[in-house]
Design an enzyme around this catalytic site. Structure first.
Site, PDB file in Angstrom:
ATOM      1  N   LYS A 263       0.836  -1.195   0.000  1.00 37.76           N
ATOM      2  CA  LYS A 263       0.000   0.000   0.000  1.00 37.76           C
ATOM      3  C   LYS A 263       0.881   1.259   0.000  1.00 37.76           C
ATOM      4  O   LYS A 263       2.009   1.216   0.484  1.00 37.76           O
ATOM      5  CB  LYS A 263      -0.867   0.022   1.271  1.00 37.76           C
ATOM      6  CG  LYS A 263      -2.038  -0.936   1.241  1.00 37.76           C
ATOM      7  CD  LYS A 263      -2.903  -0.780   2.477  1.00 37.76           C
ATOM      8  CE  LYS A 263      -4.076  -1.731   2.446  1.00 37.76           C
ATOM      9  NZ  LYS A 263      -5.020  -1.469   1.342  1.00 37.76           N
ATOM     10  N   ASP A 333      -2.931  -7.544  -1.748  1.00 35.20           N
ATOM     11  CA  ASP A 333      -3.674  -6.611  -0.902  1.00 35.20           C
ATOM     12  C   ASP A 333      -5.159  -6.980  -0.806  1.00 35.20           C
ATOM     13  O   ASP A 333      -5.885  -6.420   0.002  1.00 35.20           O
ATOM     14  CB  ASP A 333      -3.505  -5.178  -1.450  1.00 35.20           C
ATOM     15  CG  ASP A 333      -3.866  -4.119  -0.436  1.00 35.20           C
ATOM     16  OD1 ASP A 333      -4.060  -4.474   0.751  1.00 35.20           O
ATOM     17  OD2 ASP A 333      -3.943  -2.935  -0.811  1.00 35.20           O
ATOM     18  N   ARG A 337     -10.650 -11.193   1.692  1.00 33.69           N
ATOM     19  CA  ARG A 337     -11.492 -12.253   1.125  1.00 33.69           C
ATOM     20  C   ARG A 337     -10.840 -13.615   1.264  1.00 33.69           C
ATOM     21  O   ARG A 337     -11.512 -14.637   1.307  1.00 33.69           O
ATOM     22  CB  ARG A 337     -11.826 -11.895  -0.338  1.00 33.69           C
ATOM     23  CG  ARG A 337     -10.633 -11.760  -1.216  1.00 33.69           C
ATOM     24  CD  ARG A 337     -10.948 -10.999  -2.504  1.00 33.69           C
ATOM     25  NE  ARG A 337     -10.959  -9.547  -2.308  1.00 33.69           N
ATOM     26  CZ  ARG A 337     -11.216  -8.665  -3.269  1.00 33.69           C
ATOM     27  NH1 ARG A 337     -11.533  -9.079  -4.478  1.00 33.69           N
ATOM     28  NH2 ARG A 337     -11.209  -7.373  -3.019  1.00 33.69           N
TER      29      ARG A 337
HETATM   30  N1  BES Z   1      -8.417  -3.427   4.082  1.00 38.81           N
HETATM   31  C1  BES Z   1      -8.447  -3.073   2.718  1.00 38.81           C
HETATM   32  C2  BES Z   1      -9.689  -2.290   2.330  1.00 38.81           C
HETATM   33  C3  BES Z   1      -9.705  -0.840   2.732  1.00 38.81           C
HETATM   34  C4  BES Z   1      -8.919   0.080   2.072  1.00 38.81           C
HETATM   35  C5  BES Z   1     -10.551  -0.405   3.713  1.00 38.81           C
HETATM   36  C6  BES Z   1      -8.970   1.416   2.420  1.00 38.81           C
HETATM   37  C7  BES Z   1     -10.624   0.925   4.053  1.00 38.81           C
HETATM   38  C8  BES Z   1      -9.828   1.834   3.408  1.00 38.81           C
HETATM   39  C9  BES Z   1      -8.435  -4.336   1.844  1.00 38.81           C
HETATM   40  O1  BES Z   1      -7.690  -5.389   2.346  1.00 38.81           O
HETATM   41  C10 BES Z   1      -7.830  -3.949   0.550  1.00 38.81           C
HETATM   42  O2  BES Z   1      -6.693  -3.609   0.534  1.00 38.81           O
HETATM   43  N2  BES Z   1      -8.609  -3.996  -0.503  1.00 38.81           N
HETATM   44  C11 BES Z   1      -8.157  -3.600  -1.791  1.00 38.81           C
HETATM   45  C12 BES Z   1      -8.692  -4.572  -2.812  1.00 38.81           C
HETATM   46  C13 BES Z   1      -8.105  -4.404  -4.166  1.00 38.81           C
HETATM   47  C14 BES Z   1      -6.659  -4.834  -4.176  1.00 38.81           C
HETATM   48  C15 BES Z   1      -8.895  -5.233  -5.154  1.00 38.81           C
HETATM   49  C16 BES Z   1      -8.644  -2.191  -2.069  1.00 38.81           C
HETATM   50  O3  BES Z   1      -9.784  -1.879  -1.702  1.00 38.81           O
HETATM   51  O4  BES Z   1      -7.875  -1.398  -2.601  1.00 38.81           O
HETATM   52 ZN    ZN Z   2      -7.456  -5.485   4.334  1.00 39.71          ZN
HETATM   53 MN    MN Z   3      -5.639  -5.275   1.805  1.00 39.68          MN
END
Ligand code: BES
Ligand code: ZN
Ligand code: MN
Length: 497
Positions: A263, A333, A337
């Site tokens: 991230k 990331d 899921r």
């Molecule tokens: N925990 C995050 C989702 C998230 C991101 C919640 C920002 C609140 C604020 C999750 O694990 C994640 O990183 N999801 C990705 C998925 C993508 C790689 C398809 C996302 O939402 O960017």
């Molecule tokens: Zn996450």
């Molecule tokens: Mn994530």
């Protein structure tokens, strides 16, 4: 914090020697002629206290009132949502003077929903995080008394509200802790502590047991971290054993770096909140132990870190989930899921009446719904309606999102049964479509709380959502005796765990 309910007319409230007295006044004239009712009527007439919920008029040492500070707060139409607005504003204003004992009195009769709303809002406005402060500022408000016309009639609702507050505060507490003060092991210990409550049991599995169960997806996420994973199984039994339980599954990523698909640095600290789903499950069980409704509930929490390391999963890796389905990890990331899919497979052994998972799953859901409503996805209309309803009743709202099969197209891959991500479009929905593959044939719902579980900016902190929604759903279900015994025909394992 000590909460109490009292029978208190506005006339009696005038003699209450609290540090701050909050008077909740709904629009419309009051028939009473006592000193407080007259103050409210005068303030209304002059226009100093509008009818709009949230308007607060602060008075210092008004004549013939024992409390040195009096806050007249408008609660508009007197409905629960307006009561919440009024109480949040009034308690925030009262806090400036550092009062130890605050009394909140309704200037007009209220019902159970109004009182519940007031109690939860007052607690929300007075919560203080202390866990990692060297000199914790003590929560200034020590005692909150709620004055209503007939306390006996509202005692049960009050008890429920106080238990809900305890649940919300437990959820906030764990969610707010930084990753090094909230590891999977610590989270499991917190769950085990809850097992001291009546009718509650907790079992914790470690890496070896999880591996043995075949949870290849959950194990894969955890393998890049020095902290060992934990799989927490909580059980609350309030109904006969053979009654099918509601299973709650909470995402418990104690920190999400994104892994190899790292991230960006900005605001990455907020990924300590990636266990808010897990925290909400702990909060619900805390409240169940107090309220003890006649229902069976199972809580499943897969918890680990998502870290970057020599052993970490890489884009392109293919893993085998507990269901047997193989998954190509195209983005490390999208780890939530992966841990949830194995927990959903595990849920099957309880022959659940319904399964609800709760997860800070996608940034896309934040884009879609912001911080107001959680995303609700459901395979079953009755379950969706019940959760929507519970959200309205608790002012912990959600909004139903689609699950058309067309959304699953992008999850196809040449190298496994399914990929863990699709394209950018409809990201909250494609994540839900991924989970749905593992949800078996029981009624299933997924709450994406990425936008609602915490606030950013100056007021950064966990909200305790959706503990209110979930409790409202469970208590309503218990009341309706909905949880009728279900024949355990689909049992695949000889013994329920
Ligand atoms: N925990 C995050 C989702 C998230 C991101 C919640 C920002 C609140 C604020 C999750 O694990 C994640 O990183 N999801 C990705 C998925 C993508 C790689 C398809 C996302 O939402 O960017
Ligand atoms: Zn996450
Ligand atoms: Mn994530």
């Amino acid at each position: 914090m000590d909460f109490q309910i009292k029978t208190l007319s506005t006339a009696q409230a005038a003699t209450d020697k609290c540090d701050a007295l909050i008077v909740l006044a709904a629009a419309g004239a009051s028939p009473s002629k006592d000193v407080i009712a007259t103050l409210v009527a005068d303030a209304r007439k002059s226009g100093d206290l509008g009818d709009k919920a949230g308007k607060v008029l602060a008075l210092y040492r008004p004549a013939r009132i024992a409390a040195p500070r009096v806050l007249l707060a408008s609660v508009g139409d007197g409905k629960p949502a307006s009561v919440r607005t009024g109480v949040l504003a009034a308690v925030a204003a009262a806090k400036a003077a550092d009062p130890k004992r605050v009394a909140i009195v309704f200037a007009q009769p209220t019902d159970a929903a109004g009182l519940r709303s007031a109690v939860i809002a007052a607690a929300d406005a007075s919560y203080v995080y202390t866990a990692t402060k060297s000199k914790p500022e003590p929560r200034s408000i020590r005692q909150l008394d709620f004055g209503v016309a007939d306390s006996a009639a509202l005692r049960e609702a009050f008890g429920e509200a106080a238990a809900t507050v305890a649940g919300i505060e437990l959820a906030k507490e764990w969610a707010n802790r930084p990753g090094n003060h909230c590891t999977p092991t610590m989270l499991a210990e917190a769950a085990q502590k809850l097992a001291a409550l009546p009718q509650l049991k907790c079992e914790v599995l470690g890496p070896k047991e999880v591996q043995k169960l075949g949870m290849g997806a959950f194990s894969a996420v955890a393998q890049g971290s020095a902290e060992p994973l934990r799989f927490i199984v909580l059980r609350y039994q309030g109904a006969p054993k053979d009654e099918a339980p509601v299973v709650l599954v909470g995402k418990g990523i104690t920190f999400d770096t994104g892994g190899v698909s790292l991230k960006p640095a900005a605001e990455m600290d907020e990924m300590k909140f990636d266990m808010c789903g897990a925290a909400s499950v702990l909060g619900v069980f805390r409240a169940l132990g107090d309220i003890r409704p006649s229902i069976n509930v199972v809580g499943l929490i897969p918890t680990c870190e998502n870290m970057n390391d020599g052993r970490a999963i890489k884009p392109g890796d293919v893993i085998t989930s507990m269901s047997g389905q193989t998954i190509e990890i195209l983005n490390t990331d999208a780890e939530g899921r992966l841990i949830l899919c194995d927990a959903l497979s595990y849920a099957r052994r309880f022959d659940p009446a319904v399964v609800v998972d709760i997860a800070t799953l996608t940034g896309a859901c934040v884009v879609a719904l912001g911080g107001v409503r959680s995303g609700l996805f459901a395979s079953d209309d009755a379950l969706a309606d019940a959760l929507l309803e519970a959200g309205e009743a608790s002012q912990d709202r959600c909004w139903r999102m689609p699950l058309d099969d067309d959304y699953a197209e992008g999850l196809k891959t040449n190298f496994a049964d399914v990929a863990n991500v699709a394209g950018r479009a409809g990201g909250a929905v494609t994540a839900a479509k991924f989970l749905q593959r593992f949800a078996g044939d029981f009624p299933w719902a997924h709450l994406d709380i990425a936008g609602t579980a915490w606030k950013s900016g100056a007021a950064k902190g966990a909200t305790g959502r959706p503990v209110g929604l979930l409790l409202s759903y469970l208590l309503e279900r218990a009341r309706q005796g909905d949880a009728r015994p279900v024949p355990r025909k689909a049992r695949r394992h000889a013994k329920a765990r």
